[in-house]
Structures are given as structure tokens and as C-alpha cells.
Design a protein around this motif. Structure first.
Motif, PDB file in Angstrom:
ATOM      1  N   VAL A 140      54.372 -36.893  88.648  1.00 27.93           N
ATOM      2  CA  VAL A 140      53.942 -37.478  89.913  1.00 27.93           C
ATOM      3  C   VAL A 140      52.621 -38.198  89.685  1.00 27.93           C
ATOM      4  O   VAL A 140      51.653 -37.606  89.208  1.00 27.93           O
ATOM      5  N   THR A 141      52.587 -39.478  89.994  1.00 33.31           N
ATOM      6  CA  THR A 141      51.386 -40.282  89.750  1.00 33.31           C
ATOM      7  C   THR A 141      50.670 -40.688  91.033  1.00 33.31           C
ATOM      8  O   THR A 141      49.486 -41.025  91.001  1.00 33.31           O
ATOM      9  N   GLY A 197      56.258 -41.625  90.917  1.00 30.27           N
ATOM     10  CA  GLY A 197      56.010 -41.060  89.598  1.00 30.27           C
ATOM     11  C   GLY A 197      56.641 -41.880  88.489  1.00 30.27           C
ATOM     12  O   GLY A 197      57.193 -42.951  88.726  1.00 30.27           O
TER      13      GLY A 197
END
Length: 220
Positions: free
Chosen positions: A145-146, A133
Motif C-alpha cells: 500500500v503506497t 498500491g
């Protein structure tokens, strides 16, 4: 054998050559009786429910006539407890991570054989998880959160019209990126047969970056 039920004594000691040979190889132990309704190859992976019970073997390698019933004997069931049990965030998989992973596995199989039907799935070990993230801003302590990924070792039973039932072992991996921007989210599955968790776990980080083509290092 601790999960077996009470012992009983059956009339007559079994004389099947395969059972006697297995008993001779396990003095002082036991020999499981496999239900062929659910398992075609007793030398491969056998789900606990497919074991009817076990014959006890004496120190000379002969069946004693004592038998332990398996109270779990019956139709094999899904077991995703090793996926959902650990205290790890799985929100990226939706409200029911077990259903999401099961559907992902079935989708992977149907991409190879259109009429594949998964009878049961068991996650055999705690999966490897990755979560990355970024902060919303330099001064913000909240992380967005990516990206996230998992690698889950499995045993499963699948039926197809052409091949009948097959029991498969391997690792199912799933990576997702752009989780902070749902409209740009991308997901990918990998269905690797005959590999171990260490092998799949080592490839998880490169796969998650391969998905979105990023270079550099995420906060994993």
C-alpha cells in the motif's frame, strides 16, 4: 421516534407558542423538546442526545399531552461507528483510527482558532475511501500500500473563547502518500464546511495526487 422510551402523560398540555406552531405543522406526528444546554440553534443539526423527548400530536395538529422520554438524553458523545464499522483497511491511521481522525479534525480547527476545543464529533455517513498500491516485483502477488485517503462527513460541536459554542457540518478529508516508505510519508488534511460527501469524494483522487505531485494512475 423508534428509539424513544415509553410514553407518559404529563400534567397540563404545553402552551409555548413555538411548540404549538410546530405541532400545527406536524398533525399526527410529534414535536421534539430540545435541551438548550447542548444546542443553541434547534433549527440546525441536533445530536440525538440533546433531545429530551417528544410531545405527541393529534390529527388536528394539537399536543395530546402524551410525552415520550428519550433514554439517550444527556451529554452528546463522539460517534465514529460509520468510520470504523465498514470492512475497510484503516491501518494507515494507526491503532485507533477514530482517535486519529478526531485529532486531525481538532488540529484543523486549532489552525484557525488556537484555543478551539472539540466537544463531540459524529461521522454522519460511511466515508469515501481510496487505497492504492504496487506489487513488490513483477512476479510478486503481494501488494504494498503506497497511498490512502478518506473523506468523512461530520457534525461537531466546538468551543472557542471568542465565539463560544458552534455546531459545524462539513467533510473532513485526509490523504497520505509514500506509505511504503515511512521516512518519506506525507499527510494532508482538508476541512471543508458546508459541503456534501459527493463533492468531497469527487476531489479525493485529485487531492491524493496533488499531495505527492505524481502523474499517471494508481491502482485505486
Amino acid at each position: 421516534m423508534g428509539w424513544f422510551g415509553s410514553r407518559s402523560r404529563r400534567e397540563g398540555v404545553p402552551i409555548e407558542p413555538a411548540l404549538l406552531a410546530a405541532a400545527a405543522e406536524n398533525p399526527g406526528g410529534s414535536v421534539a423538546e430540545i435541551d438548550s444546554t447542548y444546542v443553541d440553534d434547534p433549527n440546525g443539526y441536533v445530536p440525538p442526545e440533546a433531545i429530551r423527548g417528544a410531545w405527541l400530536v393529534d390529527s388536528s395538529g394539537k399536543p395530546t399531552g402524551e410525552y415520550q422520554e428519550n433514554p439517550r438524553h444527556g451529554v452528546p458523545q463522539d460517534d465514529f461507528s460509520r468510520l470504523t464499522g465498514p470492512d475497510h483497511w484503516l491501518g494507515w491511521l494507526g491503532d485507533d483510527p477514530a482517535i486519529a481522525v478526531r485529532e486531525g479534525i481538532e488540529e484543523s480547527l486549532r489552525a484557525q482558532v488556537a484555543d478551539a476545543v472539540v466537544e463531540w464529533v459524529k461521522i454522519l455517513e460511511t466515508p469515501r475511501f481510496l487505497t492504492g498500491g504496487r506489487r513488490r516485483s513483477e512476479d510478486d502477488q503481494v501488494m504494498l500500500v503506497t497511498r490512502a485517503a478518506l473523506a468523512a462527513p461530520f457534525a461537531l460541536s466546538v468551543r472557542t473563547t471568542q465565539h463560544g459554542r458552534s455546531i459545524l457540518l462539513g467533510v473532513f478529508s485526509w490523504a497520505a502518500v509514500n506509505l511504503a516508505s515511512p521516512e518519506a510519508r506525507k499527510d494532508r488534511h482538508w476541512f471543508d464546511l458546508g459541503v456534501g460527501l459527493d463533492w468531497a469524494g469527487e476531489r479525493l483522487q485529485e487531492r491524493i495526487y496533488e499531495l505527492d505531485g505524481e502523474d499517471g494512475t494508481a491502482d485505486l
